[in-house]
Design an enzyme around this catalytic site. Structure first.
Site, PDB file in Angstrom:
ATOM      1  CB  SER A 186       1.421   8.856  -0.829  1.00  0.00           C
ATOM      2  OG  SER A 186       0.645   9.091   0.317  1.00  0.00           O
ATOM      3  N   PRO A 228       0.837  -1.213   0.000  1.00  0.00           N
ATOM      4  CG  PRO A 228      -0.832  -1.585   1.584  1.00  0.00           C
ATOM      5  CD  PRO A 228       0.470  -2.141   1.074  1.00  0.00           C
ATOM      6  CB  CYS A 229       1.041   3.960  -2.414  1.00  0.00           C
ATOM      7  SG  CYS A 229      -0.631   4.662  -2.577  1.00  0.00           S
ATOM      8  CD  GLN A 230      -2.915   3.667   1.525  1.00  0.00           C
ATOM      9  OE1 GLN A 230      -1.998   2.873   1.346  1.00  0.00           O
ATOM     10  NE2 GLN A 230      -4.174   3.341   1.323  1.00  0.00           N
TER      11      GLN A 230
END
Length: 417
Positions: free
Chosen positions: A122, A117-119
């Site tokens: 980011s 997951p990129c959260q």
């Protein structure tokens, strides 16, 4: 013989769709979100029924003539169980390995794809977090990725993530990732790519890491050199869809307004299908609809974006006037690509206003999916059957565009050959 892969952190399957289209065979998809797993299983059903010349049975599902349970009853149970709904890591890995190896039946894995997951990486995620997401466990999911590389020893891997990975932790996560993968026997090369260079009508910058076993004498293709020229605009994605107002549309089955066009056919978005689903628009308040009209009018007359501070005071509801000036934004139909589709679209549609002032709404699930280059027969599920707007938008916003994935997969296939 087909090349086999495992998709880790699979989401709704956008990356996987591109690899399947290029001729790869999925062994398993591992995903933590239950709704996304239903989407993956529905896509498994699609690919199976199509391969068995029973596509009409899948169409019956799209039309709402049969339930999801009835659709799944037509698919071999072992295929459905190739979608593994477990979080990667710790106590769950033994169960994941057992499920994968049941699918492998003694065979080998040629490739691992997917990205955590990129959260946590980011820029937006770090800005919203009090500690810049320093304590977020998702920062270290690449360690789990390394464990899967060590266990299955694929020839290559493809790791996708946001540009923020380059700067997260002042670059320490990426540096440690490279050291870990090297320790597991893999060299890697990092590419900064833009989705619109792969034929996707969306401005979406991403990191693609290609890794390969050190003993393999292979030449890594330059993904940054891929520049597919397109003369199309965003209008090509919306022109054949029925005109609907805020709160209107049909989840299950609509007919198209016009015939297909070259871009939709070439990008495998309509692909001969005459079934339209999930063209459902959010309901909006009268205040929001008035703001949408102002934003569209400003773009149409001035080719300028709406600044939130320029709105009449009676329309301003946010206290923060010093940032997020562009919280309302039109998906301009006359541009070669749209703004980036992100998971926040699941919360509201203000950043994705439809360009047709007469429709006066934010974009639908199907329009968002098209901006991501998903084919129209791709159905985004919720945990429960029925209206599933929020999980569908979230899955779409987090996905890798299949058209981009397809072009990358073709290059990977050349390497493995």
């Amino acid at each position: 013989m087909s090349l086999k892969y495992i998709d880790l952190f699979a989401g709704a399957g956008g990356l996987s769709e591109g690899f399947i289209r290029s001729g790869f065979e999925p062994v398993a998809h591992v995903e933590i979100e239950k709704a996304a797993c239903f989407t993956l299983q529905t896509r498994v059903a699609y690919h199976y029924l199509k391969s068995e010349n029973r596509y009409d049975e899948y169409v019956s599902y799209l039309k709402g003539e049969i339930s999801r349970k009835e659709l799944y009853s037509k698919i071999p149970a072992e295929l459905l169980s190739s979608v593994i709904n477990l979080p990667i890591g710790g106590e769950h890995n033994p169960a994941i390995h057992k499920a994968i190896e049941k699918q492998l039946k003694g065979g080998k894995v040629d490739l691992i794809i997917g990205g955590p997951p990129c959260q946590a990486y980011s820029l937006a995620g770090r800005a919203r977090s009090k500690d810049g997401m320093k304590g977020d466990r998702r920062n270290y999911l690449y360690v789990q990725y390394g464990k899967f590389l060590e266990r299955y020893q694929p020839g290559l891997f493809v790791f996708e993530n946001v540009l923020g990975l380059l700067s997260a932790g002042n670059g320490i996560y990426l540096e440690n990732m490279e050291k870990l993968f090297l320790k597991k026997g893999y060299e890697m090369k990092i590419f900064q790519v833009e989705a619109n260079d792969f034929g996707v009508l969306q401005n979406r910058k991403r990191i693609i890491i290609i890794g390969w076993r050190r003993e393999l004498a292979i030449e890594v293709p330059d993904l940054e050199a891929i520049k597919k020229e397109t003369k199309y605009t965003v209008k090509s994605l919306f022109s054949d869809l029925p005109k609907i107002q805020a709160g209107e549309g049909t989840e299950r089955y609509l007919t198209y307004r016009t015939k297909t066009n070259y871009y939709l056919s070439e990008g495998s978005i309509r692909n001969g299908i005459d079934i339209l689903t999930q063209h459902v628009a959010r309901p909006h308040t009268e205040r929001d609809k008035e703001i949408y009209r102002i934003a569209v009018q400003k773009w149409n007359t001035e080719k300028a974006r709406l600044n939130y501070n320029d709105l009449p005071e009676r329309l301003k509801t946010h206290q923060n006037r010093s940032s997020f000036f562009d919280r309302f934004k039109v998906v301009a139909s006359d541009q070669p690509f749209s703004q980036t589709v992100v998971a926040h679209i699941a919360k509201d549609g203000h950043y994705y206003i439809h360009p047709d002032i007469e429709q006066n709404r934010s974009i639908t699930i199907r329009e968002a999916a098209r901006l991501q280059s998903f084919p129209d027969d791709y159905f985004f599920e919720g945990v429960k059957e029925g209206v599933n707007r929020t999980p569908a938008f979230k899955q779409i916003g987090n996905a890798v565009p299949p058209l981009m994935a397809y072009e990358i997969a073709k290059k990977i296939k050349e390497m493995l050959s």
